[in-house]
Design an enzyme around this catalytic site. Structure first.
Site, PDB file in Angstrom:
ATOM      1  N   ARG A  64       0.867  -1.294  -0.144  1.00 37.22           N
ATOM      2  CA  ARG A  64       0.014   0.030   0.126  1.00 37.22           C
ATOM      3  C   ARG A  64       0.840   1.242  -0.297  1.00 37.22           C
ATOM      4  O   ARG A  64       2.251   1.337   0.572  1.00 37.22           O
ATOM      5  CB  ARG A  64      -1.179  -0.029   1.174  1.00 37.22           C
ATOM      6  CG  ARG A  64      -2.115  -0.674   1.039  1.00 37.22           C
ATOM      7  CD  ARG A  64      -2.905  -0.553   2.337  1.00 37.22           C
ATOM      8  NE  ARG A  64      -3.606   0.646   2.625  1.00 37.22           N
ATOM      9  CZ  ARG A  64      -3.451   1.313   3.566  1.00 37.22           C
ATOM     10  NH1 ARG A  64      -2.527   1.166   4.469  1.00 37.22           N
ATOM     11  NH2 ARG A  64      -4.217   2.640   3.659  1.00 37.22           N
ATOM     12  N   LYS A 129       2.707  -8.151  11.999  1.00 36.57           N
ATOM     13  CA  LYS A 129       2.134  -7.984  10.647  1.00 36.57           C
ATOM     14  C   LYS A 129       2.418  -9.299  10.014  1.00 36.57           C
ATOM     15  O   LYS A 129       3.662  -9.668   9.781  1.00 36.57           O
ATOM     16  CB  LYS A 129       2.653  -6.715   9.837  1.00 36.57           C
ATOM     17  CG  LYS A 129       1.952  -6.833   8.325  1.00 36.57           C
ATOM     18  CD  LYS A 129       1.633  -5.424   7.908  1.00 36.57           C
ATOM     19  CE  LYS A 129       1.522  -5.616   6.315  1.00 36.57           C
ATOM     20  NZ  LYS A 129       0.721  -4.358   5.749  1.00 36.57           N
ATOM     21  N   ARG A 263      -0.947   4.123  19.971  1.00 34.56           N
ATOM     22  CA  ARG A 263      -0.302   5.271  20.553  1.00 34.56           C
ATOM     23  C   ARG A 263       0.424   4.536  21.758  1.00 34.56           C
ATOM     24  O   ARG A 263      -0.113   3.941  22.626  1.00 34.56           O
ATOM     25  CB  ARG A 263      -1.331   6.464  20.789  1.00 34.56           C
ATOM     26  CG  ARG A 263      -0.511   7.738  20.688  1.00 34.56           C
ATOM     27  CD  ARG A 263      -1.561   8.790  20.552  1.00 34.56           C
ATOM     28  NE  ARG A 263      -2.312   8.949  21.932  1.00 34.56           N
ATOM     29  CZ  ARG A 263      -3.613   9.341  22.042  1.00 34.56           C
ATOM     30  NH1 ARG A 263      -4.371   9.386  21.043  1.00 34.56           N
ATOM     31  NH2 ARG A 263      -4.178   9.580  23.309  1.00 34.56           N
TER      32      ARG A 263
HETATM   33  C1  BTN Z   1       0.127  -4.000   2.165  1.00 29.81           C
HETATM   34  O1  BTN Z   1       0.978  -2.919   2.178  1.00 29.81           O
HETATM   35  O2  BTN Z   1      -0.031  -4.447   3.239  1.00 29.81           O
HETATM   36  C2  BTN Z   1      -0.411  -4.855   1.202  1.00 29.81           C
HETATM   37  C3  BTN Z   1       0.708  -5.945   0.574  1.00 29.81           C
HETATM   38  C4  BTN Z   1       0.107  -6.772  -0.491  1.00 29.81           C
HETATM   39  C5  BTN Z   1       1.083  -7.532  -1.240  1.00 29.81           C
HETATM   40  C6  BTN Z   1       0.527  -8.483  -2.110  1.00 29.81           C
HETATM   41  S1  BTN Z   1       1.381  -9.740  -2.604  1.00 29.81           S
HETATM   42  C7  BTN Z   1       0.518 -10.263  -3.941  1.00 29.81           C
HETATM   43  C8  BTN Z   1       0.254  -8.949  -4.743  1.00 29.81           C
HETATM   44  N1  BTN Z   1       1.057  -8.537  -5.559  1.00 29.81           N
HETATM   45  C9  BTN Z   1       1.439  -7.552  -5.303  1.00 29.81           C
HETATM   46  O3  BTN Z   1       2.310  -6.803  -6.060  1.00 29.81           O
HETATM   47  N2  BTN Z   1       1.030  -6.912  -4.022  1.00 29.81           N
HETATM   48  C10 BTN Z   1       0.064  -7.875  -3.476  1.00 29.81           C
END
Ligand code: BTN
Length: 266
Positions: A64, A129, A263
């Site tokens: 993201r 995560k 926080r």
């Molecule tokens: C995040 O930032 O938390 C979202 C991550 C999403 C990763 C997945 S891996 C499969 C798909 N292909 C990508 O390029 N990204 C998503």
């Protein structure tokens, strides 16, 4: 030496329940790809319906907000599901939350406990995560729209690759017995394709209770980071559209984008 379970199209398809098998028009199992999301979003023409791909590694995995998704070979799950839409989607708000719920259910069906969800798209294991969801939408020429749900789950992150991750992270192998990646892919595909059908009927509201019971930050003091702005408040769950409700000075604000972190007490 750890034995790598290679991704295998037939094993993934065999692991799908009949209804999920019927929903999926195609499944591509790839070696290295730049991004499974990009492969489905910009790739060849696809017939109407749902299509999926899964890759051994990604050279430009997307996270993201323009971040990179660490995607070493043979280690984790990188999976995307495409849905061809006749028209621009009415609402994409709430979609990444819905797929987070689907991933949590897939993990729970494999008896992984301690899975929670952090708005808008983080899958946590014991608070760290474990995975993330990236939803992307594109119109292809004048033709149909494409919506892609991309899912990354850390299964067995090699130590040197994990060093590049900028937040506390978990993988399945270090906390629980490591499920085979083919079985995990089947479970995730079953839940994600079912969720997508249900979402078309109910929108996010049909998933709100599923979200609430797994919400990692509800009633906790959080910071919302959006660009250079930081807003402090108390997380009060999500509304019927999947917007975060942040209580600031006694009033609820509807938040549509940003990252939240807990926080720390001062
Ligand atoms: C995040 O930032 O938390 C979202 C991550 C999403 C990763 C997945 S891996 C499969 C798909 N292909 C990508 O390029 N990204 C998503």
């Amino acid at each position: 030496m750890r034995a790598v379970e290679h991704l295998d199209e037939q094993r993934i398809l065999d692991g799908l329940p009949v209804d999920a098998r019927a929903r999926l028009r195609s499944l591509a199992v790839l070696g290295e790809v730049d991004s499974t999301n990009r492969y489905l979003l910009e790739g060849k023409a696809f017939a109407a319906g749902m299509h999926a791909c899964v890759a051994e590694s990604q050279s430009a995995g997307r996270g993201r907000r323009g971040r990179q998704w660490v995607s070493p070979a043979g280690a984790n799950l990188y999976l995307s599901v495409l849905r061809i839409l006749d028209a621009a989607p009415r609402s994409v708000q709430g979609m990444s939350l819905v797929f987070g719920v689907a991933v949590a259910k897939a993990l729970e069906s494999l008896e992984v406990s301690g899975v929670t969800l952090k708005w808008p798209n983080d899958v946590l294991l014991d608070g760290d995560k474990l995975g993330g969801i990236l939803v992307e939408i594109a119109a292809v020429g004048a033709g149909p729209w494409r919506a892609v749900a991309g899912i990354g789950i850390n299964v067995h992150m090699p130590g040197d690759a994990g060093a590049g991750i900028d937040q506390p992270w978990a993988d399945l192998a270090s906390r629980v017995a490591r499920p085979g990646r083919n079985r995990l892919a089947s479970r995730v595909l079953a839940e994600v394709t079912a969720a997508w059908e249900r979402f078309a009927d109910t929108g996010f509201d049909g998933f709100r209770r599923d979200w609430d019971s797994r919400d990692a930050v509800r009633d906790r003091a959080v910071e919302l980071h959006d660009g250079s702005q930081v807003l402090e408040g108390t997380a009060r769950g999500v509304d019927a559209d999947g917007a975060l409700l942040l209580e600031v000075d006694g009033a609820h604000r509807r938040i549509l984008s940003g990252d939240i972190s807990l926080r720390l007490a001062r």
